[in-house]
Design a protein around this motif. Structure first.
Motif, PDB file in Angstrom:
ATOM      1  N   ASP A   1     -47.608 -44.156   4.683  1.00  0.00           N
ATOM      2  CA  ASP A   1     -47.200 -45.434   5.257  1.00  0.00           C
ATOM      3  C   ASP A   1     -48.095 -45.689   6.467  1.00  0.00           C
ATOM      4  OD1 ASP A   1     -45.999 -47.408   6.894  1.00  0.00           O
ATOM      5  OD2 ASP A   1     -44.145 -47.151   5.729  1.00  0.00           O
ATOM      6  N   LEU A   2     -48.962 -46.690   6.356  1.00  0.00           N
ATOM      7  CA  LEU A   2     -49.938 -46.913   7.431  1.00  0.00           C
ATOM      8  C   LEU A   2     -49.288 -47.381   8.721  1.00  0.00           C
ATOM      9  CD1 LEU A   2     -53.418 -48.308   6.413  1.00  0.00           C
ATOM     10  CD2 LEU A   2     -52.685 -45.975   6.885  1.00  0.00           C
ATOM     11  N   ARG A   3     -48.215 -48.135   8.617  1.00  0.00           N
ATOM     12  CA  ARG A   3     -47.517 -48.547   9.839  1.00  0.00           C
ATOM     13  C   ARG A   3     -47.100 -47.308  10.613  1.00  0.00           C
ATOM     14  NH1 ARG A   3     -44.690 -53.320  11.247  1.00  0.00           N
ATOM     15  NH2 ARG A   3     -45.468 -55.126  10.103  1.00  0.00           N
ATOM     16  N   LEU A   4     -46.484 -46.372   9.894  1.00  0.00           N
ATOM     17  CA  LEU A   4     -46.009 -45.162  10.560  1.00  0.00           C
ATOM     18  C   LEU A   4     -47.187 -44.306  11.022  1.00  0.00           C
ATOM     19  CD1 LEU A   4     -43.052 -44.213   8.194  1.00  0.00           C
ATOM     20  CD2 LEU A   4     -42.931 -45.223  10.481  1.00  0.00           C
ATOM     21  N   ARG A   5     -48.237 -44.321  10.212  1.00  0.00           N
ATOM     22  CA  ARG A   5     -49.408 -43.534  10.559  1.00  0.00           C
ATOM     23  C   ARG A   5     -49.999 -44.029  11.875  1.00  0.00           C
ATOM     24  NH1 ARG A   5     -51.672 -40.104  11.915  1.00  0.00           N
ATOM     25  NH2 ARG A   5     -53.532 -38.996  11.222  1.00  0.00           N
ATOM     26  N   PHE A   6     -49.988 -45.346  12.037  1.00  0.00           N
ATOM     27  CA  PHE A   6     -50.558 -45.934  13.251  1.00  0.00           C
ATOM     28  C   PHE A   6     -49.490 -46.167  14.319  1.00  0.00           C
ATOM     29  CE2 PHE A   6     -54.030 -48.071  10.457  1.00  0.00           C
ATOM     30  CZ  PHE A   6     -54.666 -46.836  10.333  1.00  0.00           C
ATOM     31  N   SER A   7     -48.363 -45.561  14.115  1.00  0.00           N
ATOM     32  CA  SER A   7     -47.260 -45.652  15.072  1.00  0.00           C
ATOM     33  C   SER A   7     -46.853 -47.098  15.361  1.00  0.00           C
ATOM     34  CB  SER A   7     -47.625 -44.941  16.377  1.00  0.00           C
ATOM     35  OG  SER A   7     -48.091 -43.653  16.114  1.00  0.00           O
ATOM     36  N   LEU A   8     -46.827 -47.893  14.336  1.00  0.00           N
ATOM     37  CA  LEU A   8     -46.368 -49.264  14.490  1.00  0.00           C
ATOM     38  C   LEU A   8     -44.901 -49.314  14.084  1.00  0.00           C
ATOM     39  CD1 LEU A   8     -49.431 -50.895  12.712  1.00  0.00           C
ATOM     40  CD2 LEU A   8     -49.019 -50.804  15.182  1.00  0.00           C
ATOM     41  N   ALA A   9     -44.284 -50.401  14.451  1.00  0.00           N
ATOM     42  CA  ALA A   9     -42.873 -50.521  14.130  1.00  0.00           C
ATOM     43  C   ALA A   9     -42.674 -50.500  12.617  1.00  0.00           C
ATOM     44  CB  ALA A   9     -42.334 -51.838  14.697  1.00  0.00           C
ATOM     45  N   GLN A  10     -41.657 -49.807  12.207  1.00  0.00           N
ATOM     46  CA  GLN A  10     -41.411 -49.720  10.772  1.00  0.00           C
ATOM     47  C   GLN A  10     -40.828 -51.033  10.284  1.00  0.00           C
ATOM     48  OE1 GLN A  10     -39.258 -46.210   9.753  1.00  0.00           O
ATOM     49  NE2 GLN A  10     -39.621 -46.460   7.555  1.00  0.00           N
ATOM     50  N   LEU A  11     -41.224 -51.385   9.080  1.00  0.00           N
ATOM     51  CA  LEU A  11     -40.780 -52.651   8.515  1.00  0.00           C
ATOM     52  C   LEU A  11     -40.119 -52.324   7.177  1.00  0.00           C
ATOM     53  CD1 LEU A  11     -41.354 -55.755   9.248  1.00  0.00           C
ATOM     54  CD2 LEU A  11     -43.084 -55.634   7.463  1.00  0.00           C
ATOM     55  N   ASP A  12     -39.036 -53.017   6.908  1.00  0.00           N
ATOM     56  CA  ASP A  12     -38.425 -52.795   5.601  1.00  0.00           C
ATOM     57  C   ASP A  12     -39.390 -53.242   4.516  1.00  0.00           C
ATOM     58  OD1 ASP A  12     -36.173 -51.676   6.546  1.00  0.00           O
ATOM     59  OD2 ASP A  12     -35.019 -53.558   6.592  1.00  0.00           O
ATOM     60  N   TYR A  13     -39.428 -52.464   3.471  1.00  0.00           N
ATOM     61  CA  TYR A  13     -40.347 -52.820   2.396  1.00  0.00           C
ATOM     62  C   TYR A  13     -39.826 -54.056   1.687  1.00  0.00           C
ATOM     63  CZ  TYR A  13     -42.455 -48.244   3.124  1.00  0.00           C
ATOM     64  OH  TYR A  13     -43.081 -47.164   3.660  1.00  0.00           O
TER      65      TYR A  13
END
Lengths: 173, 880, 120
Positions: free
Chosen positions: A74-86
């Protein structure tokens, strides 16, 4: 998804940048990122994954891609961005990654949405400044401006071989 | 012709490696001092084949290296050289060098020239070290061969010069299949020759034994042919003939032999054939005309035909003409026939003059029929041919007169009495059959050239035809089932009857699929002897190195296992055998002191058990010293000072990373690799290893491996929303939890009392950091699994079905995960992870033990430190 | 075309000999040792036998001796494949009735030249 690839702008770029490469771009938290299109194996929708125990959160798990086990990041999590519901646009870009030993692996990256395909010449590159994104500059090949928008071109080999993802090639002595 | 020799290399390498294995094992079998001749011969043969093949296929480095080896072995074989320990050792190491050479060549890698040179020197020294011995014949041969080309020019005459060759085959030369004609023809192909036949020894026909040779030849050769080349022609019959070769000045023609050479007619085969073919359709008319003219022109011959009719004669003549023309390119047959014909003709009372009459008439008749095509050339050709035929036939007369008069005309070599021929006048160049051959074969050769390259790096397995047949049978059944099931697809509705049949069909399909799978798996199965075969050598070398006497006993070599597993189990096995020899078996003195036989024993045993293959490495050495192990573990901080362990637990410490009891790193097993690596490697194959030992009696290491890495009988379990696969072989039983049987041992976590056992509980959700349905030990189930002699109770939410699963690697695209041995794809297409029971147990120990019926609803989010680098390089695990 | 029996315990040599001879239009039957060869020779008449010397089960010398004892092979050319160091083998082979020999290593051209000579 890439019917935009034939728009006028793109044709222009292709003419000037014969030396260039094609990039598939995708959206992630409002930013546009690009990966070398030659590394893209396929794009598929989000589906259930099997979690891998004792791995970082950004490794969402593994999926069955026609008989092979492919891990998803998950690139959001990889880049420490806020998680978004899929959601409906959430996609998995299946890419081929090479490690230091030139061994090829297949991985999937989960992104918000696929955007476009651009032809970006090597001249259009700018080195990545440390501009304070969450993205480690090692993962960035460079920045390019397309349609007056910044596109962050990713160095997927670095990104997918870092830290936890590093393959322990051999467990033997 | 150019044949691509690389196409044979794959086979050559394959058989060479087999040969090397034979050499190695037979060398190990050699009784020093009382070597069995057949054993040496077997070793010699292997070296000999490799040498022959490498030379032929252009691997010159290998050929020259094996040459010395071969010579040594040849001397041993002939009893010229003693079989010493030293010689065997050198030969064994040269087997290694040779194997490396062949591997490098096969894989296109550079040769280790230093190693080769060093080994070659060792062999050379061994070979020449025998002071009294004559220098080996083959060695001088080799030098000889090198010198020869240099000598050649010297031998060559500066001006025109020739050879006078006197060649007298011994009586029985023909009995070795050698025909003097061949040699004379060969000489002729090299230069102009003139041949004289001496028939002095020819017996009367009655005494003549067709199987013997009576003639001798004097052959004059011109042109610059070296003596070596000439001798080469007679090389095969050197001992079967008297041969003298003298330089001969002058040309052949000058010193003409006292043979009347009238005109030297030659056969113009093409012209003869062409002209005859032209008139052949009129053949019957020709022969009729012939006899008409013959009797008209030479009435005196008519009485000769008194006993036959003209009609019969015409048929015979036509046949004879056809025979002669048809065999122009086949001189032996022609001459044989003509000679026989000649003998018969003489019996009819036909004389030389008659031949002339026949020739004249025939020429005239042919001219008549050929018309314009009858050119001067054609006439000459026929005239010459008829002269030759007459000569041959007349020669036969003389043979009958006790002398076979071999009239030498031009370059014609003769002839063995076995063929009852007198002479042949046919030049080789008129027999184009010989020159067309190479063209044919070139075309054919190229057509056959396979497109494959040298096959570098290809791996292949040999599969017995039975296994393939079985596979084909199964596929055949599958096809039948498929067509049976296919019918249902065409039906609109399924009646009850149909449904029953459909069910039957599906059951059959299931059976077929299973059989097919088993057949395919069997193809990959190889006997473990492929791995075991390296151990005799290893034990032999190590015994010498360690100064110990060790006998290796192997059993169950035919036990089959998957090729991939086999390839990966080799190194761990080597390590364990080394360990047994180094640390297990005591020195001879120690053994004698302990009242044991001086010779120690290492047993290597393999057998099937359940779905596993079990390999045991057993030694009758000193066994494990529990105290020493415990002390070491404590000093290494592996266990606390006040911990008490069972004997099994103590023995198991051997496999802990960072454990080593070796006082000093030994040359043999101290390679910075410990038993922990052995265990890790075995576990990575889905296997386990454990040790049982009795102090003073010996130790047994037991390896359990799945038969295949491809398929697993699995028990599906559920934890929260996740499904995992547990290998069925490791499951002992599943139990409902009786809360009263759960005990908490301080510092050691929860245990479950099952009959007389206290089994540690591993909460899977906890170890894996999952959200589980049941987090207290009053719901859910315990799955009791056993690995490496230890039992563990896995706490899970539910048991699902059992099924065969296809094992997929997590490492292909990701990496190894502790506690997991792989993944599989379930029927619904989702991925399920396969538990590695032994790894899981270790993992659970690393995680801070949660105990009690606590509130640990939350999954842990701390990560497990699974850094491989943390594993220290342990020197080794000493035992005794 | 002539039929040749090629005898060698080395599969690669057999392949090479057989390939070369077949390419030249000869019929070739292969045998992997002397015993195998003898059995085959008894079942079919060959125009020439070309045999390795060092073989398991039955060596080339014995094979030649056995073949020569058969009426059908009394005058058939029997060639040995020897090495340059195999002088004693040549003598033994000749004594056993061998027609001649081809020295290893040889190349296909040498092989063919010899065979063609012998078979005329």
């Amino acid at each position: 998804m890439n019917d935009t690839a034939t728009n006028a702008h793109d044709v222009d770029l292709m003419e000037v940048g014969s030396e260039g490469q094609q990039y598939l771009t995708f959206m992630l938290a409002g930013e546009e990122y690009g990966v070398d299109i030659l590394r893209v194996q396929e794009i598929k929708g989000w589906d259930t994954v099997t979690k891998i125990p004792n791995t970082p959160e950004y490794i969402r798990g593994v999926i069955n891609l026609r008989g092979t086990i492919v891990p998803l990041i998950d690139l959001r999590l990889r880049f420490s961005l806020a998680q978004l519901d899929y959601g409906a646009t959430t996609v998995v870009i299946v890419i081929k990654v090479l490690n230091e030993n030139r061994k090829e692996r297949t991985m999937g990256i989960v992104v918000d949405a696929v955007s476009d395909v651009y032809n970006i010449s090597n001249d259009d590159f700018r080195a990545a400044p440390d501009f304070g994104t969450a993205v480690d500059t090692d993962f960035i090949r460079g920045l390019a401006t397309v349609n007056e928008q910044m596109v962050i071109l990713l160095e997927i080999d670095n990104m997918c071989n870092s830290a936890e993802l590093k393959i322990i090639d051999s467990i033997s002595e | 012709m150019s044949i691509d020799m690389t196409q044979f290399l794959v086979t050559f390498y394959e058989e060479s490696f087999e040969g090397l294995e034979i050499m190695e094992s037979e060398l190990l079998n050699l009784d020093i001092g009382a070597a069995d001749a057949e054993t040496i011969n077997t070793i010699f043969r292997a070296a000999h084949s490799i040498k022959g093949g490498s030379g032929t296929f252009g691997l010159n480095a290998v050929a020259s290296y094996t040459h010395v080896m071969e010579t040594l072995l040849d001397e041993m074989r002939n009893g010229k050289r003693e079989v010493t320990q030293q010689a065997v050792a050198i030969l064994l190491s040269s087997v290694d060098v040779l194997r490396d050479m062949l591997k490098s060549l096969r894989d296109d890698l550079p040769l280790d020239h230093d190693a080769v040179a060093a080994s070659q020197q060792e062999l050379d020294e061994l070979l020449t070290g025998v002071e009294h011995g004559e220098s080996p014949s083959s060695d001088s041969d080799l030098h000889h061969a090198e010198i020869e080309p240099e000598l050649e020019p010297e031998l060559e005459p500066e001006s025109q010069m020739g050879w006078r060759i006197c060649f007298t085959p011994h009586r029985d030369m023909l009995k070795t299949g050698n025909d003097p004609v061949r040699m004379i023809r060969e000489l002729e192909s090299m230069a102009d020759i003139q041949v004289n036949v001496d028939m002095a020894n020819l017996p009367s026909l009655d005494d003549l034994d067709a199987e013997e040779s009576y003639l001798s030849w004097e052959i004059f050769m011109t042109d610059c042919i070296s003596e070596i080349e000439v001798r080469e022609v007679f090389a095969w019959v050197e001992d079967e003939c008297d041969l003298s070769i003298e330089p001969y000045a002058g040309t052949v023609m000058e010193q003409s032999l006292d043979i009347s050479v009238k005109s030297e007619p030659e056969l113009n085969v093409e012209l003869l054939e062409k002209s005859f073919n032209l008139v052949a359709p009129e053949g019957e008319k020709i022969v009729a005309q012939f006899y008409e003219q013959l009797f008209e022109r030479f009435p005196q011959v008519k009485p000769l035909f008194a006993n036959t009719t003209t009609e019969k004669q015409q048929v015979k003549l036509l046949a004879a003409l056809k025979l002669v023309i048809g065999n122009l390119r086949n001189p032996e047959t022609l001459i044989k026939t003509l000679t026989e014909l000649g003998v018969r003709h003489q019996a009819y009372g036909i004389e030389a003059a008659h031949y002339e009459a026949v020739a004249e008439t025939l020429l005239s008749v042919l001219q008549e029929f050929a018309g314009d095509a009858w050119t001067d050339d054609v006439k000459t050709a026929w005239s010459d041919a008829l002269t030759i035929i007459a000569t041959v036939m007349l020669d036969a007369y003389q043979a009958d007169d006790e002398v076979i008069a071999v009239q030498q005309t031009a370059v014609q070599p003769a002839v063995s009495p076995v063929q009852k021929t007198a002479s042949t006048l046919v030049e080789e160049k008129t027999a184009p059959a010989l020159t067309t051959k190479p063209i044919d074969k070139k075309a054919a050769g190229e057509g056959r050239k396979p497109s494959t390259g040298s096959g570098t790096g290809e791996t292949s397995i040999r599969v017995s035809i039975d296994k393939v047949d079985e596979l084909i049978n199964t596929v055949g059944e599958l096809v039948i089932t498929q067509s049976m099931l296919g019918q249902f697809g065409e039906l609109e509705d399924l009646t009850n009857d149909h449904q029953d049949k459909l069910r039957d069909g599906l059951a059959q399909l299931e059976r077929n699929t299973r059989e097919l799978q088993e057949s395919v798996m069997r193809i990959r199965m190889l006997p473990i002897s492929f791995t075991f075969q390296r151990f005799p050598r290893l034990v032999h070398d190590l015994s010498n190195q360690l100064g110990k006497k060790v006998e290796l006993k192997m059993s169950g070599e035919q036990t089959e296992l998957d090729k991939t597993v086999m390839e990966k189990i080799g190194d761990p096995l080597v390590h364990l055998v080394r360990n047994s020899m180094d640390h297990g078996i005591e020195s001879p003195a120690q053994r004698i002191a302990a009242g044991k036989p001086e010779m120690g024993t290492v047993n290597l045993n393999a057998f099937h058990q359940g779905g596993n293959i079990v390999i045991e490495i057993n030694d009758d050495g000193g066994g494990l010293n529990a105290e020493k192990i415990l002390a070491k573990a404590k000093s290494n901080g592996l266990i606390g000072d006040d911990e008490t362990l069972t004997e099994e637990q103590i023995h198991d410490l051997l496999f802990q990373p960072g454990f080593s009891t070796a006082d000093q790193v030994s040359d043999v097993s101290g390679r910075g690799v410990g038993m922990d690596v052995v265990r890790r490697n075995i576990r990575s194959l889905g296997g386990s290893v454990e040790v049982k030992s009795t102090e003073g009696v010996g130790s047994t290491f037991t390896i359990r491996l799945p038969l295949t890495l491809a398929i697993l009988e699995g028990q599906l379990i559920r934890v929260g929303r996740e499904t995992y696969v547990v290998p069925l072989v490791s499951i002992i039983e599943s139990v409902q939890i009786h809360k009263e049987k759960v005990n908490v041992i301080s510092g050691r976590g929860e245990v479950y009392k099952l009959r007389d056992d206290y089994i540690p509980i591993v909460r899977l959700y906890h170890v894996f950091g999952l959200k589980a349905e049941s987090t207290t030990l009053d719901k859910g189930l315990l799955v009791i699994v056993e690995t490496e002699g230890k039992k563990v109770a896995m706490f899970v939410d539910d048991l699902l079905g059992q099924q065969q699963v296809v094992i997929k690697s997590l490492e292909t695209n990701f990496r190894k995960i502790d506690g997991l041995s792989g993944a599989t794809i379930l029927g619904d297409g989702t991925v399920a992870l396969i538990l590695d029971v032994a790894g899981l147990f270790d993992l659970s120990k690393k995680i801070t033990t949660h105990t009690d019926f606590d509130k640990s609803d939350e999954p842990r989010d701390s990560e497990i430190d699974c850094d491989e680098n943390k594993l220290k390089d342990s020197d080794d695990e000493a035992v005794a | 075309m002539a039929t040749i029996l090629a005898v060698d315990d080395s599969a690669s040599m057999r392949q090479m000999v057989s390939f070369t001879l077949k390419g030249a239009g000869y019929e070739v039957v292969e045998a992997s040792d002397g015993k195998d060869a003898l059995d085959k020779a008894k079942g079919q008449k060959f125009d020439l036998v070309i045999s390795d010397v060092n073989m398991p089960i039955m060596d080339g010398i014995t094979l030649i001796k056995e073949l020569r004892a058969l009426t059908e092979y009394k005058f058939i050319p029997l060639l040995m494949l020897t090495t340059e160091s195999g002088d004693d083998k040549k003598v033994q082979g000749k004594t056993a009735g061998a027609t001649g020999w081809i020295v290893k290593p040889f190349n296909p051209d040498q092989l063919l030249a010899t065979i063609n000579k012998v078979l005329g």
